[in-house]
Design an enzyme around this catalytic site. Structure first.
Site, PDB file in Angstrom:
ATOM      1  N   HIS A  17      83.940  44.172  56.090  1.00 54.45           N
ATOM      2  CA  HIS A  17      85.856  43.984  55.311  1.00 54.45           C
ATOM      3  C   HIS A  17      85.953  45.166  54.644  1.00 54.45           C
ATOM      4  O   HIS A  17      87.429  45.355  54.789  1.00 54.45           O
ATOM      5  CB  HIS A  17      85.768  42.635  54.254  1.00 54.45           C
ATOM      6  CG  HIS A  17      85.009  42.675  53.071  1.00 54.45           C
ATOM      7  ND1 HIS A  17      83.795  42.879  52.774  1.00 54.45           N
ATOM      8  CD2 HIS A  17      85.357  44.125  52.058  1.00 54.45           C
ATOM      9  CE1 HIS A  17      82.927  43.278  51.178  1.00 54.45           C
ATOM     10  NE2 HIS A  17      84.263  43.800  51.091  1.00 54.45           N
ATOM     11  N   ASP A  33      74.958  48.327  57.214  1.00 51.94           N
ATOM     12  CA  ASP A  33      75.326  48.060  56.234  1.00 51.94           C
ATOM     13  C   ASP A  33      76.773  49.059  56.187  1.00 51.94           C
ATOM     14  O   ASP A  33      77.473  49.338  54.552  1.00 51.94           O
ATOM     15  CB  ASP A  33      75.328  47.123  54.757  1.00 51.94           C
ATOM     16  CG  ASP A  33      76.438  46.642  54.941  1.00 51.94           C
ATOM     17  OD1 ASP A  33      78.247  46.145  55.570  1.00 51.94           O
ATOM     18  OD2 ASP A  33      77.227  46.436  53.226  1.00 51.94           O
ATOM     19  N   SER A 115      82.681  47.413  46.605  1.00 47.42           N
ATOM     20  CA  SER A 115      81.598  47.841  47.892  1.00 47.42           C
ATOM     21  C   SER A 115      81.823  49.315  48.136  1.00 47.42           C
ATOM     22  O   SER A 115      83.424  49.270  48.461  1.00 47.42           O
ATOM     23  CB  SER A 115      81.867  46.747  49.146  1.00 47.42           C
ATOM     24  OG  SER A 115      81.529  45.263  48.690  1.00 47.42           O
TER      25      SER A 115
END
Length: 267
Positions: A17, A33, A115
């Site tokens: 995202h 990731d 993030s």
């Protein structure tokens, strides 16, 4: 928030995202990731953070997390300690779930919106990239080791893409409990076995070509022991596609040496 050097930038992909729709994505690392972005032209007046060495992290050392908390409070800074190492978590999002391994655990507050933000040591060096939190708990967050991200950067620089070496086995990392429960002849190593109905040795893989079998225990790779703190996957990251490695395996109570030529892992 992004961390990086010069005009190559690391982004915590965070189950995709963070960089959805982003321009300049050079490569994605679906196993860690992460994504590598290129900023053209390099922004002026900005000094990139130095990337530290995550191999030297100690439990209890002070760390600083930076991020856009809740996607609303820009450049939020929180302080805590390294509260654990070598953590594995299953991170869930709208795009599904994936297992992240060998993470730094910290009690520095990490919130949704963090993030891709850096986890710093007291020298201001990036030692991790914030990636996940434990829901239902207080101050349990996780960050990716920066040394894995540095490997991705070098791979993109030299090959133009992120490449992982591949053996082709499904395994369980043995500890004392697993040894006793399954009456195994060793209390460490990677025990090759079926997983979710899939065979322990992938057909046509380097492991299959080298003659590895289900039930084999891989004890060492190039003389380095495999255990819960140094998994087979982690050990493999030191090597390159096309390289030959020596595996010490235990089969029917006897140790033997097997040579395996590493191939490229596909997503």
């Amino acid at each position: 928030l992004l961390v990086g050097a010069r005009n190559l930038v690391l982004a915590g992909d965070a189950r995709h995202h963070v960089i959805d729709g982003a321009a300049g994505v050079l490569a994605r690392d679906p196993f860690q990731d992460l994504a590598i972005l290129k900023v053209v032209p390099p922004p002026s007046g900005l000094v990139p953070l130095e990337l530290g060495d995550s191999d030297g992290i100690k439990i209890g050392q002070t760390v600083i997390a930076i991020g856009n908390a809740l996607g609303e409070f820009r450049n939020t800074v929180s302080v805590g300690i390294v509260s654990g190492l070598q953590r594995s978590v299953v991170a869930e999002s709208q795009s599904g779930a994936e297992e992240l391994q060998e993470l730094i655990q910290t009690d520095a507050a990490i919130n949704p919106g963090n993030s891709g933000g850096p986890l710093l040591n007291l020298r201001g060096e990036v030692i991790g990239i914030n990636t996940a939190i434990a829901r239902g708990a207080e101050n349990i967050g996780f960050a990716l080791m920066i040394n894995k991200a540095k490997r991705d950067i070098e791979s993109v620089k030299t090959l133009g893409r992120i490449v992982y070496p591949f053996i082709g086995v499904r395994y369980v990392t043995i500890n004392k409990e697993i040894q006793e429960k399954n009456k195994l002849p060793a209390d460490y190593g990677a025990w090759i076995r079926k997983s979710d109905g899939e065979p322990g040795v992938v057909a046509g893989s380097p492991a299959a070509k080298a003659g590895l079998k289900e039930g084999d225990i891989i004890l060492k790779i190039n003389g380095e022991r495999i255990d819960v703190d140094h998994t087979l996957a982690a050990r493999l990251l030191k090597y390159n596609v096309g390289q030959t490695v020596d595996l010490t395996i235990l089969r029917d109570g006897k140790e033997m040496e097997v040579k395996v030529v590493l191939e490229e892992r596909k997503p």
